[in-house]
Design a protein around this motif. Sequence first.
Motif, PDB file in Angstrom:
ATOM      1  N   VAL A 218       0.828  -1.211   0.000  1.00 39.96           N
ATOM      2  CA  VAL A 218       0.000   0.000   0.000  1.00 39.96           C
ATOM      3  C   VAL A 218       0.860   1.257   0.000  1.00 39.96           C
ATOM      4  N   THR A 219       1.968   1.246   0.724  1.00 39.29           N
ATOM      5  CA  THR A 219       2.760   2.457   0.907  1.00 39.29           C
ATOM      6  C   THR A 219       4.202   2.348   0.422  1.00 39.29           C
ATOM      7  N   ASP A 220       4.638   1.171  -0.006  1.00 40.22           N
ATOM      8  CA  ASP A 220       6.050   1.001  -0.360  1.00 40.22           C
ATOM      9  C   ASP A 220       6.435   1.861  -1.566  1.00 40.22           C
ATOM     10  N   SER A 221       7.746   2.100  -1.710  1.00 40.06           N
ATOM     11  CA  SER A 221       8.256   2.983  -2.757  1.00 40.06           C
ATOM     12  C   SER A 221       8.164   2.330  -4.134  1.00 40.06           C
ATOM     13  N   LEU A 222       8.245   3.145  -5.167  1.00 43.23           N
ATOM     14  CA  LEU A 222       8.047   2.688  -6.539  1.00 43.23           C
ATOM     15  C   LEU A 222       9.004   1.567  -6.924  1.00 43.23           C
ATOM     16  N   ASN A 223      10.282   1.698  -6.558  1.00 43.31           N
ATOM     17  CA  ASN A 223      11.267   0.713  -6.987  1.00 43.31           C
ATOM     18  C   ASN A 223      11.054  -0.656  -6.343  1.00 43.31           C
ATOM     19  N   ARG A 224      10.290  -0.722  -5.256  1.00 44.39           N
ATOM     20  CA  ARG A 224      10.052  -1.992  -4.573  1.00 44.39           C
ATOM     21  C   ARG A 224       8.729  -2.645  -4.964  1.00 44.39           C
ATOM     22  N   LEU A 257      -8.593  -7.699  -0.077  1.00 43.89           N
ATOM     23  CA  LEU A 257      -8.706  -6.594   0.875  1.00 43.89           C
ATOM     24  C   LEU A 257      -7.578  -5.590   0.673  1.00 43.89           C
ATOM     25  N   ASP A 258      -6.390  -6.077   0.311  1.00 46.77           N
ATOM     26  CA  ASP A 258      -5.278  -5.178   0.044  1.00 46.77           C
ATOM     27  C   ASP A 258      -5.582  -4.240  -1.132  1.00 46.77           C
ATOM     28  N   ILE A 259      -6.340  -4.729  -2.115  1.00 49.40           N
ATOM     29  CA  ILE A 259      -6.736  -3.857  -3.231  1.00 49.40           C
ATOM     30  C   ILE A 259      -7.576  -2.690  -2.719  1.00 49.40           C
ATOM     31  N   VAL A 260      -8.483  -2.985  -1.807  1.00 50.41           N
ATOM     32  CA  VAL A 260      -9.298  -1.926  -1.211  1.00 50.41           C
ATOM     33  C   VAL A 260      -8.414  -0.917  -0.491  1.00 50.41           C
ATOM     34  N   HIS A 261      -7.439  -1.418   0.265  1.00 55.13           N
ATOM     35  CA  HIS A 261      -6.531  -0.529   0.993  1.00 55.13           C
ATOM     36  C   HIS A 261      -5.707   0.328   0.028  1.00 55.13           C
ATOM     37  N   ILE A 262      -5.286  -0.268  -1.088  1.00 55.17           N
ATOM     38  CA  ILE A 262      -4.534   0.503  -2.084  1.00 55.17           C
ATOM     39  C   ILE A 262      -5.392   1.646  -2.624  1.00 55.17           C
ATOM     40  N   LEU A 263      -6.622   1.321  -2.988  1.00 53.79           N
ATOM     41  CA  LEU A 263      -7.505   2.345  -3.552  1.00 53.79           C
ATOM     42  C   LEU A 263      -7.772   3.472  -2.556  1.00 53.79           C
ATOM     43  N   ARG A 264      -7.852   3.130  -1.298  1.00 59.78           N
ATOM     44  CA  ARG A 264      -8.179   4.133  -0.282  1.00 59.78           C
ATOM     45  C   ARG A 264      -6.970   4.898   0.223  1.00 59.78           C
ATOM     46  N   HIS A 265      -5.812   4.219   0.336  1.00 61.84           N
ATOM     47  CA  HIS A 265      -4.726   4.808   1.122  1.00 61.84           C
ATOM     48  C   HIS A 265      -3.401   4.975   0.391  1.00 61.84           C
ATOM     49  N   SER A 266      -3.204   4.349  -0.767  1.00 63.72           N
ATOM     50  CA  SER A 266      -1.912   4.503  -1.436  1.00 63.72           C
ATOM     51  C   SER A 266      -1.725   5.935  -1.913  1.00 63.72           C
ATOM     52  N   PRO A 267      -0.546   6.503  -1.710  1.00 60.69           N
ATOM     53  CA  PRO A 267      -0.328   7.908  -2.100  1.00 60.69           C
ATOM     54  C   PRO A 267      -0.113   8.091  -3.598  1.00 60.69           C
ATOM     55  N   ASN A 268       0.258   6.998  -4.302  1.00 64.01           N
ATOM     56  CA  ASN A 268       0.574   7.107  -5.728  1.00 64.01           C
ATOM     57  C   ASN A 268       0.620   5.707  -6.356  1.00 64.01           C
ATOM     58  N   TYR A 269       0.727   5.657  -7.684  1.00 66.74           N
ATOM     59  CA  TYR A 269       0.926   4.406  -8.432  1.00 66.74           C
ATOM     60  C   TYR A 269      -0.094   3.325  -8.061  1.00 66.74           C
TER      61      TYR A 269
END
Length: 298
Positions: A218-224, A257-269
Amino acid sequence: MKTVSCVIVTYNRLDYLKRCIQHVLDQSFSVSHLIIVNNNSTDDTQQYLETLTDSRLIITNPHKNIGGAGGFSWGIKTSYTRTTDDFIWLMDDDTMPEKNCLKELITASSHLDNHFGFLVSDPLWTDGTPNQMNVPLTRRFWTSHLNQGLIQLEYATFVSFLFARSSVLQLGLPYKEYFIWSDDIEYSSRLQSIGNSYLVVNSKVIHETGNNVGADIVTDSLNRIPRYFYSYRNLYATWRKYKGRKGALKQFLHAMLDIVHILRHSPNYKWLRIRTLLKGQLAGFSFHPQIDYVEKQS
């Protein structure tokens, strides 16, 4: 006296590796062999390793990057085929074991009459707090040997991870096909068939990860982000193997559930994160690696 091979897997982290090697060679309980698996590093790692003269060193290079999973499988096989050491001790190149780290593991093994699946050290970060990347899963009744400084575990990571040579003959090598991530969860789960497994409270390591947070798509950097393909694929295969259909379904639902978290909380990408997750999850449905046994490979 029991003998120990230490296996370190490294890739392009020479500064860490130099210090890790020194910490291992300075242990109060001496290792008999130190096996360095250089995953075809492109920095000065190979040149540096060629300058080392300690007779305990065994330096190997697969001549391509086979990932952490491939590197540990390679190193364990090297220990089994090139030494007769009783135990194998695994760690990443950014792991700094305290001076009595191995001594405490060996003392614990003696208390257990050398009958256990695996033993691990207490993994700390640079500030002395628990390292969030290496939190092991405790068993329900984890206090059964607490008076001996042992916490019973389900699984742990390959950060100061000790097990018996005889287990390799019986159970084979870790899955090199995992490439990175979850190979340690799978192998430590496999070792439970040998005996109960423990964290040794008095055995300490500093794991010098870049920061003290757990892996999180959800929050890891682009390169990872690409690494999470292996995470979702490998975890699904692991829990299908050890927990059956219920475990596989639980892992799948967790991924959704992680997809939901990505849509709600990921800052980018967000869509890159979701595509990576789905690609790994779909790959897991047909991912069935086979165990390599040392006798077949020798």
